[in-house]
Write an enzyme that holds these catalytic residues in place. Sequence first.
Site, PDB file in Angstrom:
ATOM      1  N   SER A  58       0.831  -1.201   0.000  1.00 47.31           N
ATOM      2  CA  SER A  58       0.000   0.000   0.000  1.00 47.31           C
ATOM      3  C   SER A  58       0.861   1.244   0.000  1.00 47.31           C
ATOM      4  O   SER A  58       2.001   1.237   0.484  1.00 47.31           O
ATOM      5  CB  SER A  58      -0.906   0.023   1.236  1.00 47.31           C
ATOM      6  OG  SER A  58      -0.163   0.361   2.403  1.00 47.31           O
ATOM      7  N   ASP A  59       0.317   2.321  -0.545  1.00 45.82           N
ATOM      8  CA  ASP A  59       0.906   3.620  -0.265  1.00 45.82           C
ATOM      9  C   ASP A  59       0.716   3.877   1.226  1.00 45.82           C
ATOM     10  O   ASP A  59      -0.116   3.258   1.893  1.00 45.82           O
ATOM     11  CB  ASP A  59       0.247   4.714  -1.114  1.00 45.82           C
ATOM     12  CG  ASP A  59       1.171   5.903  -1.345  1.00 45.82           C
ATOM     13  OD1 ASP A  59       2.123   6.093  -0.558  1.00 45.82           O
ATOM     14  OD2 ASP A  59       0.949   6.651  -2.310  1.00 45.82           O
ATOM     15  N   TRP A  60       1.458   4.817   1.766  1.00 42.11           N
ATOM     16  CA  TRP A  60       1.522   5.006   3.213  1.00 42.11           C
ATOM     17  C   TRP A  60       0.194   5.586   3.732  1.00 42.11           C
ATOM     18  O   TRP A  60      -0.126   6.744   3.489  1.00 42.11           O
ATOM     19  CB  TRP A  60       2.688   5.920   3.550  1.00 42.11           C
ATOM     20  CG  TRP A  60       3.993   5.207   3.764  1.00 42.11           C
ATOM     21  CD1 TRP A  60       4.820   5.371   4.829  1.00 42.11           C
ATOM     22  CD2 TRP A  60       4.618   4.213   2.954  1.00 42.11           C
ATOM     23  NE1 TRP A  60       5.926   4.543   4.727  1.00 42.11           N
ATOM     24  CE2 TRP A  60       5.822   3.812   3.583  1.00 42.11           C
ATOM     25  CE3 TRP A  60       4.267   3.587   1.756  1.00 42.11           C
ATOM     26  CZ2 TRP A  60       6.676   2.844   3.059  1.00 42.11           C
ATOM     27  CZ3 TRP A  60       5.117   2.620   1.235  1.00 42.11           C
ATOM     28  CH2 TRP A  60       6.304   2.256   1.874  1.00 42.11           C
ATOM     29  N   GLY A  61      -0.575   4.746   4.427  1.00 41.52           N
ATOM     30  CA  GLY A  61      -1.875   5.176   4.938  1.00 41.52           C
ATOM     31  C   GLY A  61      -3.005   5.014   3.949  1.00 41.52           C
ATOM     32  O   GLY A  61      -4.076   5.598   4.143  1.00 41.52           O
TER      33      GLY A  61
END
Length: 753
Positions: free
Chosen positions: A284-287
């Site tokens: 995932s992208d961060w968050g």
Amino acid sequence: MPTRRTMSTIAASALAATIVSVGTGGSTSVAAGAAGPTARAVDPACAAWMDPKDPAAQRARALVDAMSAEQKMHMVTFGDLPPYLLYYGTAGHVTGIPELCVPDLVLSDAGSGVAGLQLGTTTFPSGVAQASMWNRSLQREVGRTIGDEAFDKGINVMLGPGMNIARTPYNGRNFEYFGEDPYLAAQMVVPFIKGIQSNPVIADAKHYALNNQEVDRMTVDVTVDERTAREIYLPAFEAAVKDGDVGSVMCSYNRVGGKYACENPTLLDDWLRDDWGFDGFVVSDWGAVHSTAPSAMAGLDLEMHAVPFENPVATPVFGAGEGKYFAAAKLETALADKTLTSARLDEMVRNIVRPMFELGLFEQPITPGLPAFLSTVSTDAHKETARRAASEGTVLLKNRDDMLPLDTEGGRTIAVIGYAANPLGALSSTGGGGSSHGSGLPPQVVSVLQGVQSLAQEHGDTVVYTEGSSVIDAMLVASLADIAIVVAGDGSSEGSDRADLSMSPQVCVTLFCQKLPLDQEQMVSTVTGANPNTVVVLDVGAPVRMPWLSDAAAVLLPWYGGNEHGNSVARILYGLDEPSGRLPQTLPVSEDQLDFSPEQYPGVGGEQTYSEGMLVGYRYYDSRRLKPLFPFGFGLGYSTFAFDDLQVRRAGSGAVATFTVRNTGTRASSAVPQLYVSSPAAAGEPPRQLKGFDKVLLKPGQSRTITLRLDRRAFSQWSTRADRWIVTPGRYGIQVGSSSRDLDLRSSIVMGR
């Protein structure tokens, strides 16, 4: 007062102290990796999966079969402490499992070099400048060098390349990407990935998918027809998987068709794995994660975030969320209520370790720790590669009366003007802002002022400088000089889009940037009006307005040139290097040529529709018969070329085109012949589309026969009805030339029959 070197040492030491005060080393953090990859001894307890001669899939299955449930859950999310950049300046990590010989997984940004809070690394030209090289072999060398530095810094996952299409010139992150054309983007990301992964380092294709703006990037819901997605926005990702064998893919923040990208089974399972055969891991992208079981069952393998705790309010850089949706407690709950299956959990871990086996991460584990963090890995050879890339990515837009290169007689007064030209301004004008922006420590950026001063001294020229914010100073200095070099900057950054096509420099500290109130258009207009021998240098990440263009003698577009920017520009000015770049993105005359409705960009009520379909970039200008300021593929270089004798013939399910290119000038120079295909009307395609190119260095008068092979895909369209690529029967036009608007050679061929 401390010297610059002393100040750099103090800053680096303070940064290291901050990291060490909260950081703990990984399972293998013993010594720096600066000595390069070395094989590890095999623990007999791990023998079932540690034979490198065994297939990676077999090894992955054996390892996962030996794991406890706790160990499996440990592998699918990030380590709690220390968070984000405080783990030796990296973006995130998954601590290894020593008893199973599983090495640490340490992730860092990104496409223009080893960034974050890393010290002593090389910053290369940004993605759009790399695309401007149109040079596959040099692009592979850039990737190889970045991967080499990553390994030596204790990093084995590089979070790049970014490959989103430049749908609009306003996107604040276009500088990281490879322009507006899916074929060019695909051709440049593949060698970059192969270069990175020639080291025991995993590359990451991001941001998947349809993440083409920073405004509302955390939540915007994109509606696009599948044909447009397949033909424009997905080919670079598809090539990264099929041709680049990329080890990981990053799902983006935005929603697609109502579902967040990181819990979208169409993106992560149907297209990525079933259609393209991806066998690595989705991170995932961060968050960007919003659920546990839905995300895992849709195809997400590894969750990442900057912090492990709840972040209820989204920021421009990180999304909101509970911090750890893949935490053990939540995974156990999902397993218990059967919304997540144990088979899927096993698959998630196999997806993570499979590319680790394939690329040698088990045999050559990294050694993250303080020695690696403090080490300097940027070598003279690396800087030379960065300088070559900067020069080959620089586009010469104008060169009145062959003003460039400068003659070697010397004795001139050269005025260098502009905040972006000085050492302080160059720190932020040679790269964009956000996660791709490095620490800048110790300072290694060569500014245009420094580069020109160095070569001017060798050639007997005198250099004077002014910052340019004062109109009177700029006018006076320019008018008294024989030649003026005005350097204008425009800041682009992750987290925000550009409001218009004007120029405004910025100052960046790690992820965060602030615009400066410096009127660059006025400065350039003042200088070009005061001195007819003015060279304009544009340190920008995207297209900008050029109302002063008619007054400029020459215009160079280096984009964001990285650490060696100043040396590259100086060598181009004096003819030691050639600006051999070609535009990967159309440059509009002004904002008036950009025809986006609010529903198309930036969206209304959190939703946006790509109703323009495939008419993106030059496809739009060609279909509307609009004349841009400079067309896609344009670039002058230091010579001229003639194209002749185009021959096209069928070859299997595709075709082969041959033609000759001759250097008609007086200097050795690089030609970039480009081949475009026009489809029959029944196919419903844009007027012409890039399907082949080459880059060749030719001596004066030298000719070369160029052969470009066109596979079936070059003539194909995506059929939603057939759910596959088809070739519409008919006559296809073949056009060859120096840009999308300069195509002197034309032929045709019948396909699909």
